[in-house]
Design an enzyme around this catalytic site. Sequence first.
Site, PDB file in Angstrom:
ATOM      1  N   GLU A 117       0.823  -1.209   0.000  1.00  0.00           N
ATOM      2  CA  GLU A 117       0.000   0.000   0.000  1.00  0.00           C
ATOM      3  C   GLU A 117       0.862   1.265   0.000  1.00  0.00           C
ATOM      4  O   GLU A 117       0.619   2.208   0.758  1.00  0.00           O
ATOM      5  CB  GLU A 117      -0.955  -0.005   1.207  1.00  0.00           C
ATOM      6  CG  GLU A 117      -1.997  -1.107   1.138  1.00  0.00           C
ATOM      7  CD  GLU A 117      -2.982  -1.064   2.295  1.00  0.00           C
ATOM      8  OE1 GLU A 117      -2.555  -0.753   3.422  1.00  0.00           O
ATOM      9  OE2 GLU A 117      -4.168  -1.344   2.069  1.00  0.00           O
ATOM     10  N   GLU A 156      -7.197  -7.380  -0.541  1.00  0.00           N
ATOM     11  CA  GLU A 156      -7.626  -7.291   0.851  1.00  0.00           C
ATOM     12  C   GLU A 156      -9.111  -6.981   0.874  1.00  0.00           C
ATOM     13  O   GLU A 156      -9.515  -5.819   0.847  1.00  0.00           O
ATOM     14  CB  GLU A 156      -6.859  -6.210   1.621  1.00  0.00           C
ATOM     15  CG  GLU A 156      -5.412  -6.535   1.927  1.00  0.00           C
ATOM     16  CD  GLU A 156      -4.782  -5.503   2.862  1.00  0.00           C
ATOM     17  OE1 GLU A 156      -5.524  -4.659   3.413  1.00  0.00           O
ATOM     18  OE2 GLU A 156      -3.562  -5.538   3.031  1.00  0.00           O
TER      19      GLU A 156
END
Length: 626
Positions: free
Chosen positions: A185, A263
């Site tokens: 991320e 995710e």
Amino acid sequence: MAPKKPPCLPSLLLPLLTLLLPQADTRSFIVDRENDRFLLDGAPFRYVSGSLHYFRVPRVLWADRLLKMRMSGLNAVQFYVPWNYHEPEPGVYNFNGSRDLTAFLNEASIADLLVILRPGPYICAEWEMGGLPAWLLQKPEIQLRTSDPDFLAAVDSWFKVLLPKLYPWLYHNGGNIISIQVENEYGSYKACDFTYMRHLAGLFRALLGDRILLFTTDGPEGLKCGSLQGLYTTVDFGPADNMTEIFALLRKYEPHGPLVNSEYYTGWLDYWGQNHSTRSISAVTKGLENMLKLGASVNMYMFHGGTNFGYWNGADEKGRFLPITTSYDYDAPISEAGDPTPKLFALRNVISKDGYLLSFLDILCPHGPIRSILPMTFEAVKQDHGFMLYRTYLTHTVSEPTQLWVPNNGVHDRAYVMVDGVFQGVLERNMKHQLFLMGKMGAKLDILLENMGRLSFGSNSSDFKGLLEPPVLGQTVLTQWLMFPLKVDKLVKWWFPLPLLRSSHPRAPSGPTFYSTTFSILGEGGDTFLFLPGWTKGQVWINGFNLGRYWTRQGPQQTLYVPRPLLFSRGALNKITLLELENVPSEPQIQFLDRPILNSTLHKTYIYSLSADTQSPSEPMELSGH
């Protein structure tokens, strides 16, 4: 698992055993951008994965948690590697005990789970300092997660230790790691340092080679700084987010290839002083179902959260300092204590609800159908054995029951007929079956042809298989056929994507449907015999090996011989897959007997249920031999 020397077996058993072992030089996991999908060993593939962190679970419980994930219908596990867990001091490395990464990869392999690996160097994961070692801060001016030379030097040193340990476990090398994430991320970090990301990508390639799939993961707002050319772009979001908008945004960065949510949030973390976070079962299952309908690959974060033992919890800064609780239960499908929850059973039903053969045509026939005005034989399309699907569409509405028939005994050998996916019945060689159909104009007519074996005695004529004549509906000759040569054995042996337990009792008759489950056995055992009470007719595989046909309804043979070398012992998972062609019992089960039923009824049984209502993993079975 990583290649090992085979055990010393009698020479006659080795050819049988090798049928069960994947060949490393034929293994690959790649992106098929032309068709927006993954290919596993050349066949279309979609993963449904769950996150589990080995560093949050005691080593003695790894096997239990991984087995429960596999039994839930997952075919992959995703996990991080926390740098600070393995390098507590500069140049001091610990891969022992609960830090034995190789042992965890081996346990995942035993559980028949592929691996999606996220080695960082930064992992977040609500873990102490996001996985970065605190000793980095001994240089107060260091710029973390940037191309700062001090930070890159530490990263390079760490990865030169870690990545070579992973190399033998890459999928194309015979292991179970199909893809590896670069950073984590990164688009959510303030630096947006593309020099840093390019350095990491080059380091991964230098140490792992060009064949492993490397990817990035970001939330929608982080795709701009987190994605990098040459790395496959994936996204993460939860059930409350707008899936359509987010996947549309992802397409701006990755125009072609499979959609991936790396995710998908099943729950959320907890902070000290705040309420326990939860995500509703209905919201989580609905979001998963919608993604699976799109053909997306999904990783559920978390599937089992575990515990922040010791001092390993992280913290957040959201207007004020928010340390994270010791429990990392995460409202996950498998609780902190390893118990299955109602959320697990609901998700399993979503994963497993679609087992119909027609749902897997793109996998069973990866090169697409062959078109012809009139149906072609198996031989004409180079399909020697097994099954071929013939498809056409009704050119007019048939409002009254109308007979479907094939002139000149032209069904070789057995045909399973479906209209718009609904099973209608069977046509068979040399049999006077009466089969009547109805359907609207444009309705899809599917005829699955089974080759039941070519003549070996009693005829000098060639025994062609398939539809030897065009079928006739009433007085209308049916034309414009699509023919799908089906590679069922390859699918079951290497690529079958999910255990396909039914989410409800199947309608009768059910038509061609896959069923699969796993089981373990105690000790070494011996040869055994598979009995399928109440099943009708089909084909069965154990651990990818085709045992042969069963025809319980027809008899006289009621059992199939299972040679001992086909079975994995000492708690390892065995997979059984059935292609039931007509009708499955309302409570499907399999039984292992200590003697065959050919014309006998005296037998000792070990029963394993395939019902989707079973809410706990099976107990290992002890198989008697002879």
